[in-house]
Each structure stands twice: as structure tokens, then as C-alpha cells.
Motif scaffolding. Structure first.
Motif, PDB file in Angstrom:
ATOM      1  N   ALA A  57       0.820  -1.216   0.000  1.00 52.37           N
ATOM      2  CA  ALA A  57       0.000   0.000   0.000  1.00 52.37           C
ATOM      3  C   ALA A  57       0.855   1.268   0.000  1.00 52.37           C
ATOM      4  CB  ALA A  57      -0.931  -0.004   1.205  1.00 52.37           C
ATOM      5  N   GLU A  59       3.386   1.946  -1.705  1.00 52.90           N
ATOM      6  CA  GLU A  59       3.817   2.315  -3.070  1.00 52.90           C
ATOM      7  C   GLU A  59       2.679   2.866  -3.932  1.00 52.90           C
ATOM      8  OE1 GLU A  59       5.030  -0.506  -1.587  1.00 52.90           O
ATOM      9  OE2 GLU A  59       7.110   0.194  -1.486  1.00 52.90           O
ATOM     10  N   ALA A  81      -4.402  -3.749   1.467  1.00 50.50           N
ATOM     11  CA  ALA A  81      -4.837  -4.310   2.757  1.00 50.50           C
ATOM     12  C   ALA A  81      -3.709  -4.107   3.757  1.00 50.50           C
ATOM     13  CB  ALA A  81      -5.168  -5.792   2.620  1.00 50.50           C
ATOM     14  N   ILE A  83      -2.830  -4.596   7.594  1.00 46.32           N
ATOM     15  CA  ILE A  83      -3.333  -5.344   8.760  1.00 46.32           C
ATOM     16  C   ILE A  83      -2.382  -5.110   9.934  1.00 46.32           C
ATOM     17  CG2 ILE A  83      -3.959  -7.630   9.629  1.00 46.32           C
ATOM     18  CD1 ILE A  83      -4.536  -8.400   6.662  1.00 46.32           C
ATOM     19  N   HIS A  89       4.454  -0.330  12.427  1.00 50.49           N
ATOM     20  CA  HIS A  89       4.554  -0.259  10.965  1.00 50.49           C
ATOM     21  C   HIS A  89       3.195   0.038  10.318  1.00 50.49           C
ATOM     22  CE1 HIS A  89       7.107  -0.843   7.516  1.00 50.49           C
ATOM     23  NE2 HIS A  89       6.213  -1.625   6.944  1.00 50.49           N
TER      24      HIS A  89
HETATM   25  N1  INI Z   1       1.995  -3.178   3.025  1.00 48.36           N
HETATM   26  C1  INI Z   1       0.660  -3.428   2.927  1.00 48.36           C
HETATM   27  O1  INI Z   1       0.073  -3.202   1.856  1.00 48.36           O
HETATM   28  N2  INI Z   1      -0.010  -3.925   3.989  1.00 48.36           N
HETATM   29  C2  INI Z   1       0.595  -4.176   5.190  1.00 48.36           C
HETATM   30  O2  INI Z   1      -0.089  -4.657   6.119  1.00 48.36           O
HETATM   31  C3  INI Z   1       1.979  -3.924   5.305  1.00 48.36           C
HETATM   32  N3  INI Z   1       2.656  -4.192   6.559  1.00 48.36           N
HETATM   33  O3  INI Z   1       1.987  -4.452   7.555  1.00 48.36           O
HETATM   34  O4  INI Z   1       3.873  -4.156   6.613  1.00 48.36           O
HETATM   35  C4  INI Z   1       2.669  -3.417   4.177  1.00 48.36           C
HETATM   36  N4  INI Z   1       3.996  -3.160   4.225  1.00 48.36           N
HETATM   37  C5  INI Z   1       4.800  -2.993   3.045  1.00 48.36           C
HETATM   38  C6  INI Z   1       4.800  -1.565   2.530  1.00 48.36           C
HETATM   39  O5  INI Z   1       3.567  -1.249   1.900  1.00 48.36           O
HETATM   40  C7  INI Z   1       5.906  -1.367   1.480  1.00 48.36           C
HETATM   41  O6  INI Z   1       5.684  -2.220   0.385  1.00 48.36           O
HETATM   42  C8  INI Z   1       7.322  -1.643   2.048  1.00 48.36           C
HETATM   43  O7  INI Z   1       7.524  -0.898   3.225  1.00 48.36           O
HETATM   44  C9  INI Z   1       8.410  -1.282   1.006  1.00 48.36           C
HETATM   45  O8  INI Z   1       8.346   0.101   0.647  1.00 48.36           O
END
Ligand code: INI
Length: 155
Positions: A57, A59, A81, A83, A89
Motif C-alpha cells: 500500500a 507504493e 490491505a 493489517i 509499521h
Molecule cells: N503493506 C501493505 O500493503 N499492507 C501491510 O499490512 C503492510 N505491513 O503491515 O507491513 C505493508 N507493508 C509494506 C509496505 O507497503 C511497502 O511495500 C514496504 O515498506 C516497502 O516500501
């Protein structure tokens, strides 16, 4: 009083994209299915529907910026999503996705819908992605379609 609102229908010419996070894909894949179903059932032509996948999310706003700058899409439905886990985080990812998606919609004067589920548990996400509470992907695409028609009334 003149009441102005958007219709829940497409004429088949609208070019729409769904941008989906791959993170928690067992949920986001179902949301995409719901969004696609709404697009088709409300008159969309599937040749005019693109699905763009991003890692998570966080990105979504970055690719949204790039895609909207091309002026190729009439509207974009964003799906993700987030969660809650045992660290903060969740708060950072959900806040950036929310703020970023809204900012891009405002920047380009183009309808964008916010379909990022933010839930405390995986069970809550499952309920909203095609089980007990329906499929919110359908609602997210429907909101986009309504706003597309409403924008046209102010052209
Ligand atoms: N990305 C999500 O879409 N949902 C999540 O629950 C999530 N958690 O919990 O870490 C999540 N993390 C990844 C983030 O969106 C990036 O892709 C990552 O930080 C790299 O930039």
C-alpha cells in the motif's frame, strides 16, 4: 433545490485502472475481483480496464502520481490491505497510503477511490473481502464510477 449526484453507470468508453498492493494478496486479490465485477456490471468495457500491481500500500501513491501525470485514465481505483501487527509499521504504511492517495486525486483533478482496508486482524480483512461483510472492492469501484459521473457534471 437542484440536487446533483453521479450515476452508477459507465458507457463503456471510460479508461479505468485498478492499482493493487501485492502485500496481503489473499485479501487484495479478492478486492480486485470485487472491483472488476463492479466495473463490468456497471457497463465498463474490460478492454478499457488495466490492473497495475505494486509491492504494498505504501507504493500506491508513487505509481498513482506517474499514471495520473500521463492523463491516460479517467479514474483509478486503489486497493490494498494493511493489517495491524505487533509493531507501529501499520500506522506508518496506512497513514502514507491514505494521505498519498488523497493528495494525488486532488493534484490531478481526477477521481481516485480509496480502497485500502485497514484492519486490526486478518479475520476482519477476510470478512470485508468477499465473505460476511460482502466484498468492499465492489464498493470501492462503485464509488469511483459515481464520482466519475459527478466530475463530468462540473466540466
Ligand atoms: N503493506 C501493505 O500493503 N499492507 C501491510 O499490512 C503492510 N505491513 O503491515 O507491513 C505493508 N507493508 C509494506 C509496505 O507497503 C511497502 O511495500 C514496504 O515498506 C516497502 O516500501
Amino acid at each position: 433545490m437542484k440536487r446533483i449526484e453521479g450515476k452508477l453507470s459507465l458507457n463503456g468508453d471510460e479508461k479505468i485502472a485498478i492499482v493493487s498492493g501485492r502485500f496481503n494478496h489473499i485479501i487484495t486479490d479478492r478486492l480486485v475481483e470485487g472491483a472488476r465485477d463492479a466495473f463490468i456490471r456497471q457497463g465498463g468495457n474490460e478492454d478499457n480496464l488495466d490492473l497495475v500491481m505494486v509491492p504494498g500500500a505504501f507504493e500506491i501513491p508513487f505509481i498513482l502520481d506517474k499514471m495520473l501525470s500521463l492523463k491516460k485514465y479517467d479514474g483509478i481505483c486503489c486497493v490494498g490491505a494493511v493489517i495491524r501487527g505487533s509493531t507501529p509499521h501499520f500506522d506508518y504504511v496506512s497513514a502514507e497510503a491514505t494521505k498519498g492517495i488523497a493528495t494525488m486525486g486532488l493534484k490531478y483533478h481526477t477521481p481516485v477511490s480509496f480502497g485500502v482496508l485497514t484492519t486490526n486482524t486478518i479475520e476482519q480483512a477476510i470478512e470485508r473481502a468477499g465473505s460476511k461483510a460482502g466484498n468492499l472492492g465492489f464498493n470501492y469501484m462503485s464509488s469511483l464510477i459515481e464520482m466519475l459521473d459527478l466530475y463530468k457534471k462540473f466540466d
